[in-house]
Write an enzyme that holds these catalytic residues in place. Sequence first.
Site, short mmCIF file in Angstrom:
data_model
loop_
_atom_site.label_atom_id
_atom_site.label_comp_id
_atom_site.label_asym_id
_atom_site.label_seq_id
_atom_site.Cartn_x
_atom_site.Cartn_y
_atom_site.Cartn_z
N LYS A 1 99.04 20.18 55.57
CA LYS A 1 98.54 20.78 56.80
C LYS A 1 97.62 19.82 57.53
O LYS A 1 97.75 19.56 58.71
CB LYS A 1 97.83 22.09 56.46
CG LYS A 1 97.30 22.83 57.66
CD LYS A 1 96.73 24.18 57.26
CE LYS A 1 96.02 24.81 58.46
NZ LYS A 1 95.43 26.10 58.16
N GLU B 1 95.12 13.68 47.29
CA GLU B 1 96.23 13.58 46.34
C GLU B 1 97.55 13.34 47.08
O GLU B 1 98.34 12.47 46.72
CB GLU B 1 96.37 14.89 45.54
CG GLU B 1 95.22 15.19 44.62
CD GLU B 1 94.16 16.08 45.28
OE1 GLU B 1 93.98 15.98 46.52
OE2 GLU B 1 93.50 16.85 44.56
N GLY C 1 96.82 27.51 54.53
CA GLY C 1 97.61 26.68 53.61
C GLY C 1 98.36 27.53 52.58
O GLY C 1 99.56 27.36 52.36
N ARG C 2 97.64 28.47 51.95
CA ARG C 2 98.29 29.24 50.88
C ARG C 2 99.18 30.35 51.42
O ARG C 2 99.81 31.07 50.65
CB ARG C 2 97.24 29.78 49.92
CG ARG C 2 96.15 30.60 50.56
CD ARG C 2 94.94 30.73 49.64
NE ARG C 2 93.84 31.43 50.26
CZ ARG C 2 92.92 30.85 51.02
NH1 ARG C 2 93.00 29.55 51.30
NH2 ARG C 2 91.93 31.55 51.53
N GLU D 1 78.08 33.33 40.91
CA GLU D 1 78.45 34.51 40.14
C GLU D 1 79.87 34.31 39.63
O GLU D 1 80.52 33.31 39.93
CB GLU D 1 78.36 35.77 41.01
CG GLU D 1 76.93 36.10 41.37
CD GLU D 1 76.81 37.28 42.32
OE1 GLU D 1 75.78 37.37 42.96
OE2 GLU D 1 77.77 38.06 42.41
N HIS E 1 104.99 37.04 23.44
CA HIS E 1 104.78 36.28 22.21
C HIS E 1 103.57 35.36 22.31
O HIS E 1 103.42 34.45 21.50
CB HIS E 1 106.05 35.49 21.87
CG HIS E 1 107.21 36.40 21.60
ND1 HIS E 1 107.48 36.91 20.36
CD2 HIS E 1 108.12 36.94 22.45
CE1 HIS E 1 108.54 37.72 20.45
NE2 HIS E 1 108.94 37.75 21.70
N LYS F 1 85.78 18.17 46.09
CA LYS F 1 86.44 17.08 46.82
C LYS F 1 85.43 16.00 47.20
O LYS F 1 85.69 14.81 47.07
CB LYS F 1 87.10 17.61 48.10
CG LYS F 1 88.39 18.37 47.88
CD LYS F 1 88.99 18.73 49.24
CE LYS F 1 90.10 19.74 49.12
NZ LYS F 1 90.61 20.21 50.40
O1 F6P Z 1 92.33 22.42 48.13
C1 F6P Z 1 92.73 23.56 48.80
C2 F6P Z 1 93.59 23.25 49.98
O2 F6P Z 1 92.82 22.94 51.07
C3 F6P Z 1 94.55 24.41 50.23
O3 F6P Z 1 94.01 25.37 51.02
C4 F6P Z 1 95.73 23.72 50.79
O4 F6P Z 1 96.88 24.50 50.67
C5 F6P Z 1 95.79 22.48 49.95
O5 F6P Z 1 94.44 22.14 49.73
C6 F6P Z 1 96.53 21.34 50.57
O6 F6P Z 1 96.04 21.02 51.83
P1 F6P Z 1 96.91 20.23 52.87
O7 F6P Z 1 98.14 21.06 53.14
O8 F6P Z 1 96.05 20.05 54.08
O9 F6P Z 1 97.29 18.93 52.25
#
Ligand code: F6P
Length: 593
Positions: free
Chosen positions: A213, A219, A273-274, A397, A428, A553
């Site tokens: 996004k 990564e 994103g999710r 929390e 199992h 991060k």
């Molecule tokens: O680390 C969480 C996050 O920001 C998620 O919300 C997102 O889906 C994922 O990292 C990857 O982000 P991007 O699509 O910007 O690479």
Amino acid sequence: MASPTLISDTEPWKELKAHVEEIKKTHLRNLMSDSARCQSLMVEFDGMLLDYSRQNATLETMDKLYQLAEAAHLKEKINRMYNGEHINSTENRSVLHVALRAPKDAVINSDGKNVVPEVWKVLDKIQEFSERVRSGSWIGATGKALKDVVAIGIGGSFLGPLFIHTALQTDPEAVECARGRQLRFLANVDPIDVARNITGLNPETTLVVVVSKTFTTAETMLNARTLREWISSALGPSAVAKHMVAVSTNLTLVEKFGIDPNNAFAFWDWVGGRYSVCSAVGVLPLSLQYGFSVVEKYGYSGNIKISLILKRNMYCSNVFNRKFLKGASSIDQHFYTAPFEKNVPVLLGLLSIWNVSFLGYPARAILPYSQALEKFAPHIQQAILIELFYLLSVSMESNGKGVSIDGVPLPFEAGEIDFGEPGTNGQHSFYQLIHQGRVIPCDFIGVVKSQQPVYLKGEVVSNHDELMSNFFAQPDALAYGKTPEQLQKENVSPHLIPHKTFSGNRPSLSLLLPSLNAYNIGQLLAIYEHRIAVEGFIWGINSFDQWGVELGKSLATQVRKQLNASRTKGEPIEGFNFSTKTLLTRYLEASSD
Ligand code: F6P
């Protein structure tokens, strides 16, 4: 809409708190003997059956939960989401994943603009591109067709597409459309994941889809650079144009990376994103894999079979638009219009609130009795756990968010720990804990028709029947348990009776789907997405931001800088606590050997 700052200040919340004491006096053994109650706690929608009669709840509980939903202005909040209001207030954004699967003629506005035409423009572009790749009219740098795809992405840019891909992999219709093709997912920055994903692939026949996004995720960008090098060292730098495409909201960074923006598939900041699997994030890689039938299947691209091929191509090209997105859209409609008592995502959300905030059960097990759904729980975990991380970093929390959407600390438990594994495998491993240890409300998800039924000669009960016998048995085992009296009657040795006793009274719900094809998979996805929204709306928290992932991060960025400085200039490790410094020192010393 004047709402109280905290839902826990409302009368329905207080009444539910008091009602818990009543419920604690009941046992599911007794509640289940009331057939009228059980019938009232079942809902059917579009061929699926939701049975929540094994929840520690009565009709009175449900009435009180509906009153809570009213006090939380649930309907208004759902409407605000569908109307494109900026309900993700901490990021000042709309939350419109429903627009990603809306019919072409729908009107859904964000900031005064109907977003549906843009969505369909990208879908059309995906269809056109995937058809070109699959037919071999888009070829690689050495003239070969691209039959393998590696999708690079992490978190929401990975888990949803992986879930859908895994679920479709054994769907006969999808299998047919995917013949001769491979789709792989590279997520982890661990070089082992790179090795696993490129092993056996030929850069000449591979297309890499970078899915991010932001196009800044460390990564994903490192993995993208790694595969760019893999391609250019094998085929030359100019090959990147033919072998790499992107999915992102940030087309400027896509271009800067070296991917032609014409080969980029956009989405929008109103897609979390999710919640992005129905955007190009999922639809592009999945269309490349399942989009339309492959010519190789017929081993022929000439005249007499051409009409058959074209027919199949057209058929497969619609798998996603027609089925997967349509399935999700059917739930969007249902969620928006059905009364709460018949609304599957609303009921699931309310029951979660009941289990977490009133009965005090912090976890939930998602137990699909279908191996095809093996990646469903990991996907849902991500959607939920991001909320937990927020809490951990902000208010220290444990379960649920720490503050309301207005920033007020929550005086109650919110959020849950989701985990799961397909049955019967889970039986199992961790089911022991669920039966005799902690109370963990369970979602049992079953499918009437198997994607791959097996009927052994001479056996009446099919392999799928065997699987489903477990699906039907487990909820009752949890609900009824087994008493010492029953064990005595069975002549169990007295010293074993405590070990063999099951307290029962452990809640679960059962969701029985008619089958598992792209349509039902889309429905399942949308049900769980909306359930999360319902929970967040009632708890009064923001389910659509993820600030909690930021701290880790930024600390990793500091460590990366230190590793770089120590390796290149021999700079001493500074600015870390004793523990981290010791670990870093060991790592630097040992890895430079
Ligand atoms: O680390 C969480 C996050 O920001 C998620 O919300 C997102 O889906 C994922 O990292 C990857 O982000 P991007 O699509 O910007 O690479």
